[in-house]
Design an enzyme around this catalytic site. Sequence first.
Site, mmCIF file in Angstrom:
data_model
loop_
_atom_site.group_PDB
_atom_site.id
_atom_site.type_symbol
_atom_site.label_atom_id
_atom_site.label_comp_id
_atom_site.label_asym_id
_atom_site.label_seq_id
_atom_site.Cartn_x
_atom_site.Cartn_y
_atom_site.Cartn_z
ATOM 1 N N ASP A 134 4.456 22.197 -23.299
ATOM 2 C CA ASP A 134 4.332 21.839 -24.713
ATOM 3 C C ASP A 134 3.483 20.571 -24.792
ATOM 4 O O ASP A 134 3.517 19.837 -25.774
ATOM 5 C CB ASP A 134 5.748 21.595 -25.263
ATOM 6 C CG ASP A 134 5.800 21.528 -26.782
ATOM 7 O OD1 ASP A 134 4.878 22.051 -27.427
ATOM 8 O OD2 ASP A 134 6.764 20.952 -27.315
ATOM 9 N N LYS A 171 1.058 25.499 -24.809
ATOM 10 C CA LYS A 171 0.775 25.194 -26.228
ATOM 11 C C LYS A 171 -0.683 24.745 -26.342
ATOM 12 O O LYS A 171 -1.190 24.015 -25.486
ATOM 13 C CB LYS A 171 1.702 24.050 -26.672
ATOM 14 C CG LYS A 171 1.723 23.788 -28.163
ATOM 15 C CD LYS A 171 1.106 22.493 -28.599
ATOM 16 C CE LYS A 171 1.815 21.227 -28.248
ATOM 17 N NZ LYS A 171 2.954 20.956 -29.081
HETATM 18 C C1 LIG Z 1 5.166 17.699 -28.319
HETATM 19 S S1 LIG Z 1 5.727 16.635 -27.041
HETATM 20 C C2 LIG Z 1 6.787 17.661 -26.106
HETATM 21 C C3 LIG Z 1 8.106 17.942 -26.751
HETATM 22 C C4 LIG Z 1 9.065 18.620 -25.802
HETATM 23 N N1 LIG Z 1 8.663 19.986 -25.499
HETATM 24 C C5 LIG Z 1 10.467 18.671 -26.365
HETATM 25 O O1 LIG Z 1 10.879 19.738 -26.794
HETATM 26 O O2 LIG Z 1 11.153 17.642 -26.363
HETATM 27 C C6 LIG Z 1 4.293 16.534 -26.024
HETATM 28 C C7 LIG Z 1 4.492 15.706 -24.774
HETATM 29 O O3 LIG Z 1 3.381 15.891 -23.908
HETATM 30 C C8 LIG Z 1 3.304 14.733 -23.108
HETATM 31 N N2 LIG Z 1 2.032 14.677 -22.381
HETATM 32 C C9 LIG Z 1 0.775 14.657 -22.879
HETATM 33 N N3 LIG Z 1 -0.122 14.569 -21.880
HETATM 34 C C10 LIG Z 1 0.600 14.553 -20.720
HETATM 35 C C11 LIG Z 1 0.231 14.480 -19.342
HETATM 36 N N4 LIG Z 1 -1.049 14.404 -18.966
HETATM 37 N N5 LIG Z 1 1.208 14.472 -18.411
HETATM 38 C C12 LIG Z 1 2.518 14.556 -18.783
HETATM 39 N N6 LIG Z 1 2.911 14.623 -20.077
HETATM 40 C C13 LIG Z 1 1.971 14.622 -21.031
HETATM 41 C C14 LIG Z 1 3.478 13.615 -24.118
HETATM 42 O O4 LIG Z 1 3.840 12.417 -23.484
HETATM 43 C C15 LIG Z 1 4.579 14.187 -25.024
HETATM 44 O O5 LIG Z 1 5.834 13.714 -24.659
#
Ligand SMILES: C[S@@+](CC[C@H](N)C(=O)[O-])C[C@H]1O[C@@H](n2cnc3c(N)ncnc32)[C@H](O)[C@@H]1O
Length: 241
Positions: free
Chosen positions: A152, A192
């Site tokens: 996600d 996603k």
């Molecule tokens: C929409 S949130 C996820 C929500 C999660 N699925 C939940 O239900 O709680 C998107 C997440 O992607 C993470 N993210 C973005 N780029 C990332 C990366 N390169 N490595 C790890 N996490 C990443 C962000 O830190 C954020 O917490």
Amino acid sequence: MNRGFSTFRTLQRKITSNTLKSKQKNASSNEWLSRQLSDPYVEKAKQMNYRCRSAFKLVEINNKYQFLKPGQVVIDVGAAPGSWSQVIANKINSNGQDQNAPKGIAVAIDKQQIYPIDGVTIFGNMDFTKPENQEKITHFLEGKRANAVVSDMAPSASGIRHLDNDIIIELCYNVLRFAVKVSEQNASILVKLWQCGETKQLENDIARFYKNVKLVKPDSSRSDSAEIFLLGMDFKGLKEN
Ligand SMILES: C[S@@+](CC[C@H](N)C(=O)[O-])C[C@H]1O[C@@H](n2cnc3c(N)ncnc32)[C@H](O)[C@@H]1O
């Protein structure tokens, strides 16, 4: 004298622009608040102790395609604050809630901190795109293969649509490359993305490795959001030489 005047004008301009910015900020946070208050999934998430409303997107997709099962190994990428991992821990029984079902293994990774979740091994404050962090996950799994890799992940939006789309697509390819390396035959992948020109290409590339690919927009995904999900099922496996 002149200098003093121009400093005053500069200051005045700064104040006006800051006031405008703060008005815009207030307007968008008011909009956010009223949307939260009228969103049934926000209330439902609170009642069910999910960390955020995103949980229902995974619940809906899984209700339809049933790809999460007790005893599986599942990797949740971009997992913070952790609502997908909460759903996964229940579905694969990594939290051992069902004593009569096999116990799965759930792994969660995020750039941000993730507070502990029963039955989930957490790799917090780690960028998934860094090979050494992916290695930490495979090392932890000690040769066990994944039945599902779900992501996600989303970059913090810059507001420049093309740039944001390119970044999220690259994140999806990162997940696909990792999933192909670590997955068991017949495994699933869920990513996603934001609907964009590259969606079809990504769908085709997932289809090179997974027999069955679906483009999904769950009801709980806001209709005004370009977010969609690609679900690949029945991983073909990699032919050993
Ligand atoms: C929409 S949130 C996820 C929500 C999660 N699925 C939940 O239900 O709680 C998107 C997440 O992607 C993470 N993210 C973005 N780029 C990332 C990366 N390169 N490595 C790890 N996490 C990443 C962000 O830190 C954020 O917490």
